[in-house]
Each structure stands twice: as structure tokens, then as C-alpha cells.
Design a protein around this motif. Structure first.
Motif, PDB file in Angstrom:
ATOM      1  N   GLY A 152       0.823  -1.202   0.000  1.00 35.06           N
ATOM      2  CA  GLY A 152       0.000   0.000   0.000  1.00 35.06           C
ATOM      3  C   GLY A 152       0.854   1.247   0.000  1.00 35.06           C
ATOM      4  O   GLY A 152       1.757   1.398   0.819  1.00 35.06           O
ATOM      5  N   GLY A 153       0.554   2.165  -0.932  1.00 35.05           N
ATOM      6  CA  GLY A 153       1.370   3.371  -1.080  1.00 35.05           C
ATOM      7  C   GLY A 153       0.708   4.638  -0.594  1.00 35.05           C
ATOM      8  O   GLY A 153       1.169   5.736  -0.900  1.00 35.05           O
ATOM      9  N   GLY A 154      -0.391   4.511   0.184  1.00 35.40           N
ATOM     10  CA  GLY A 154      -1.070   5.684   0.704  1.00 35.40           C
ATOM     11  C   GLY A 154      -0.461   6.164   2.007  1.00 35.40           C
ATOM     12  O   GLY A 154       0.713   5.917   2.298  1.00 35.40           O
ATOM     13  N   THR A 171      13.333  -3.147   4.136  1.00 33.20           N
ATOM     14  CA  THR A 171      11.925  -2.856   3.851  1.00 33.20           C
ATOM     15  C   THR A 171      11.670  -2.825   2.351  1.00 33.20           C
ATOM     16  O   THR A 171      12.394  -2.173   1.595  1.00 33.20           O
ATOM     17  CB  THR A 171      11.529  -1.490   4.460  1.00 33.20           C
ATOM     18  OG1 THR A 171      11.820  -1.494   5.851  1.00 33.20           O
ATOM     19  CG2 THR A 171      10.051  -1.210   4.246  1.00 33.20           C
ATOM     20  N   VAL A 172      10.605  -3.514   1.921  1.00 33.28           N
ATOM     21  CA  VAL A 172      10.161  -3.444   0.535  1.00 33.28           C
ATOM     22  C   VAL A 172       8.726  -2.938   0.534  1.00 33.28           C
ATOM     23  O   VAL A 172       7.891  -3.411   1.296  1.00 33.28           O
ATOM     24  CB  VAL A 172      10.287  -4.811  -0.182  1.00 33.28           C
ATOM     25  CG1 VAL A 172       9.580  -5.918   0.583  1.00 33.28           C
ATOM     26  CG2 VAL A 172       9.747  -4.726  -1.610  1.00 33.28           C
ATOM     27  N   LEU A 173       8.461  -1.930  -0.285  1.00 31.92           N
ATOM     28  CA  LEU A 173       7.137  -1.311  -0.365  1.00 31.92           C
ATOM     29  C   LEU A 173       6.509  -1.671  -1.706  1.00 31.92           C
ATOM     30  O   LEU A 173       7.059  -1.350  -2.761  1.00 31.92           O
ATOM     31  CB  LEU A 173       7.266   0.207  -0.223  1.00 31.92           C
ATOM     32  CG  LEU A 173       5.988   1.043  -0.397  1.00 31.92           C
ATOM     33  CD1 LEU A 173       4.909   0.615   0.584  1.00 31.92           C
ATOM     34  CD2 LEU A 173       6.296   2.528  -0.239  1.00 31.92           C
ATOM     35  N   VAL A 174       5.356  -2.340  -1.650  1.00 32.72           N
ATOM     36  CA  VAL A 174       4.644  -2.772  -2.853  1.00 32.72           C
ATOM     37  C   VAL A 174       3.425  -1.880  -3.027  1.00 32.72           C
ATOM     38  O   VAL A 174       2.598  -1.759  -2.118  1.00 32.72           O
ATOM     39  CB  VAL A 174       4.203  -4.248  -2.726  1.00 32.72           C
ATOM     40  CG1 VAL A 174       3.504  -4.708  -4.007  1.00 32.72           C
ATOM     41  CG2 VAL A 174       5.386  -5.143  -2.392  1.00 32.72           C
ATOM     42  N   HIS A 175       3.313  -1.251  -4.182  1.00 28.07           N
ATOM     43  CA  HIS A 175       2.141  -0.400  -4.420  1.00 28.07           C
ATOM     44  C   HIS A 175       1.765  -0.436  -5.894  1.00 28.07           C
ATOM     45  O   HIS A 175       2.532  -0.891  -6.748  1.00 28.07           O
ATOM     46  CB  HIS A 175       2.404   1.039  -3.956  1.00 28.07           C
ATOM     47  CG  HIS A 175       3.352   1.805  -4.812  1.00 28.07           C
ATOM     48  ND1 HIS A 175       2.933   2.705  -5.763  1.00 28.07           N
ATOM     49  CD2 HIS A 175       4.713   1.808  -4.880  1.00 28.07           C
ATOM     50  CE1 HIS A 175       3.988   3.237  -6.364  1.00 28.07           C
ATOM     51  NE2 HIS A 175       5.070   2.710  -5.849  1.00 28.07           N
TER      52      HIS A 175
END
Length: 397
Positions: A152-154, A171-175
Motif C-alpha cells: 500500500g502506497g497511501g 523494507t520493501v514497499l509494494v504499491h
């Protein structure tokens, strides 16, 4: 089944419940207040869970609880889920008890959107992020494992990714966007925003939705729509909430993306009010809307509480939202949508204002590292019909 009576009954135990109880006490010093909460903690300051508790060493857990019961005398029933509202009887049923009320406030908020992951870890490695208990679990994971995926990129997703990487977690951010923040920020600003995360060491996986996956005691595998996989030791999602209006709808209240209320926050049946994330209300500047931010919870809760106690006041506050990551703070009033036309007014690369226009009318204002200007932003929205594009540059400093 036993029945307990309260002059004022609040269903929901978040920040709205706290400010509503305080609002009641401003007018009625003695009326009994009951709060039914399915949480395990009494009301607390929710923004700290994804912000200060991770980034401010001087901000401790002792500052998180709001002290609702001690300050207002409210009787807070934790782990208590309301199952039905019966307006004609002025009663609310819980699993093993009935509560009668004089006035009722629905402050049920929402439930996190879950990940479509087959979780065989019994919740040990897959969690949504909403409650203080979720914070405690994620904090423990941050100490226990090496790599955590954030989906989530919010607001919540970006804050959690920033929090984790600043606490030494891979950390990996998936959006789903092409660039982090590109749904709300103009293209150039979104690129600068994403760079903050990349420079801090966050791995960003953009442009694809999590469509499945599995988790067990060893770790997590996320399957993306484009066929790729992301592996991590644990995953936390910040995908927003599903508004919790089912209780109200089953009771016969008008519901349309939230419990429909009037300017005094009254629902469609006498004696019942709604506030916070679950309420669809008429904003005096922006029209009917539902707002999922702390400023609205605080201000709307207070007005609802005062009105429960007989104040009969309109809710005239237009709330703001905010986020803080990597030393920048941005605030917003109104609608932020990157598909709208924008006018950007930058002092330098670090500070500026972005106006969002729909048919040349300002409907949203973004304040990027600009403090003390929320009222000025509200004034722009109030005067939107008389302002031209040329009037905007330099208007807020």
C-alpha cells in the motif's frame, strides 16, 4: 441477558469516542456515558502508531492512551462488539448483554482491507495495521525478523515503510502506482517523494497489485498480478479501510458510503448520531463527504458529544489531513487527486503549495512543509468561486 442503561451510549472505542465523551461533559457533568469498544485498549492517539512511536525517542507509550475514563467518568467496555441496534427500543445488543440508551452515537470507524494471502502463520507474519495491538505486533516483528514487506502506497503504507527502514529493517514497499504518491501528487512532486524512500534504502516494487500469496512460520510469499513474486519474513498492509456501517444499515439508518448525517451529525432516526470515519456529512465548503483523518475524528467527535447533550450545533469545521516522513510534513485540506488540474507555487524545492482545480475552481490545497497555513487554505476553498488561477500564486506563504 442483562440490560445496562446509559444516558449516552457510544458504539466504537476510538478517538471519536474520547472527544465525544469530553464534548458531553462540556454540557452535562453528570449524565452516564457508556462506550462499547471491540478493541483491547481504551481510546488512544492513533496517528502515533505509524509516526512518533517509531521516529521520536522522546515520545513514549505512556503518551498514547487518552485517559478517557479518568477524565470523563465514561464506562468503557473493552472486547465488546455491538451486534444490533434496535432504535425503537433505544437498545444496543452486544454478544452477551443489552445496553439501553437515551442518545446513541455511532463511531464504528472501519476495518482494514485484508490482504488476499493464505496465512498459515496464524497472524504471526501477516497483519493489517489499524490498532495499538497491530503496532505492538509489528514492533515485535521489526525486532525479530530481517525483511518486512509493506503493501500500500497511501498514508499508512508510506508511513510504515519509512518507520521500518528508519528502525533498521530491510523494507520493501509494494504499491500499484507507477511512482509512489502519483495518485495524489503532481508528477514532479511524486518523483521527489519516492526519492526520499529510495534514498533511505526502501526497495520499491511499483505498478502491480498483490493478488495472492501464502505465509507460514518461515516467511511470506506475495504473488503480484504481473506474475512477479515478493518474498519477505513478514508483511504488513496499509490498504485503507472498509467503512463499518453495516450495524447502522441493519438498524434501518440511511447509509451511503457511511452513515448519512445532517449538519448537526444527526442520523436518519431520532436520537442517533454518527461521527468520524463512518459518517457521511455535509461539509460547509466541500459538500457531502466522509473523512478518515484524525482532525475530523477529534473535531466531529466533540461536536457530536455536545449535540448528544443538547447543544444543537452545526459541524462547521473543514478538517485537514497530514503525514510526516523522513523529515518532511505535508498537510492537505479538501480533495487531492493527481488527475485534477494543479497550480504549483514553490518557495524552493522543499517548501510550497499545490492547488487542485476542478473546472478552474479550487477544491483542494496541499501544504508541503508549510506550517500554520491551514486556515489560509480553508479561506481559499471558501472563496473558490471568486478566485482565478492568477490569484493563487503567492496567496499562501
Amino acid at each position: 441477558m442483562t440490560t445496562t442503561h446509559f444516558d449516552y451510549l457510544i458504539v466504537g472505542g476510538g478517538m471519536v469516542a474520547d472527544t465525544a465523551a469530553r464534548g458531553i461533559r462540556e454540557i452535562d457533568a453528570d449524565g452516564s456515558i457508556g462506550i462499547l469498544s471491540d478493541d483491547v485498549d481504551e481510546p488512544y492517539t492513533r496517528p502515533a502508531l505509524s509516526k512518533k512511536l517509531w521516529t521520536d525517542d522522546e515520545f513514549t507509550w505512556d503518551e498514547v492512551p487518552l485517559g478517557t475514563a479518568g477524565d470523563t467518568g465514561a464506562d468503557i467496555r473493552l472486547r465488546t462488539r455491538a451486534t444490533a441496534i434496535r432504535p425503537e427500543a433505544h437498545e444496543v445488543d452486544a454478544v452477551d448483554e443489552t445496553f439501553s440508551y437515551g442518545k446513541l452515537l455511532i463511531a464504528t470507524g472501519g476495518k482494514p482491507v485484508p490482504l488476499p494471502v493464505d496465512d498459515r502463520s496464524n497472524g504471526e507474519r501477516v497483519l493489517s495495521f489499524r490498532t495499538a495491538e497491530d503496532y505492538r505486533r509489528l514492533r515485535a516483528l521489526a525486532d525479530e525478523v530481517d525483511r518486512i514487506a509493506v503493501v500500500g502506497g497511501g498514508y499508512i503504507g508510506s508511513e510504515l515503510a519509512a518507520a521500518l527502514v528508519q528502525n533498521g529493517v530491510d523494507t520493501v514497499l509494494v504499491h500499484t502506482g507507477a511512482v509512489l504518491g502519483d495518485a495524489v501528487f503532481p508528477a514532479g512532486l511524486a518523483e521527489r517523494f519516492e526519492k526520499l524512500f529510495r534514498d533511505a534504502g526502501v526497495e520499491i516494487v511499483a505498478g502491480s497489485k498483490v493478488e495472492g500469496g501464502d505465509a507460514d512460520a518461515e516467511g511470506v510469499r506475495l504473488s503480484l498480478e504481473n506474475g512477479d513474486e515478493v518474498r519477505a519474513d513478514a508483511v504488513v498492509s496499509g490498504l485503507g479501510i472498509e467503512v463499518a456501517a453495516g450495524l447502522a444499515e441493519r438498524a434501518g439508518l440511511a447509509v451511503d458510503d457511511g452513515v448519512v448525517v445532517d449538519a448537526q451529525l444527526r442520523a436518519s432516526i431520532d436520537g442517533i448520531y454518527a461521527a468520524g470515519d463512518a459518517a457521511s456529512y455535509p461539509d460547509r465548503l466541500l459538500g457531502r463527504r466522509r473523512v478518515e483523518h484524525v482532525d475530523n475524528a477529534n473535531e466531529q467527535g466533540k461536536t457530536a458529544g455536545r449535540n448528544l447533550a443538547g447543544a444543537a450545533e452545526a459541524y462547521t469545521h473543514t478538517p485537514y489531513s497530514y503525514s510526516a516522513v523522513f523529515g518532511i510534513r505535508y498537510e492537505a485540506v479538501g480533495t487531492l487527486d493527481a488527475e485534477l488540474d494543479t497550480v504549483e507555487d514553490w518557495v524552493d524545492t522543499e517548501r510550497g503549495v499545490v492547488y487542485y482545480l476542478d473546472d478552474d475552481r479550487v477544491v483542494g490545497v496541499l501544504l508541503w512543509n508549510v506550517e500554520g497555513a491551514r486556515d489560509a487554505a480553508r479561506a481559499v476553498l471558501a472563496e473558490a468561486d471568486t478566485l482565478t488561477r492568477d490569484d493563487l500564486t503567492g496567496r499562501i506563504r
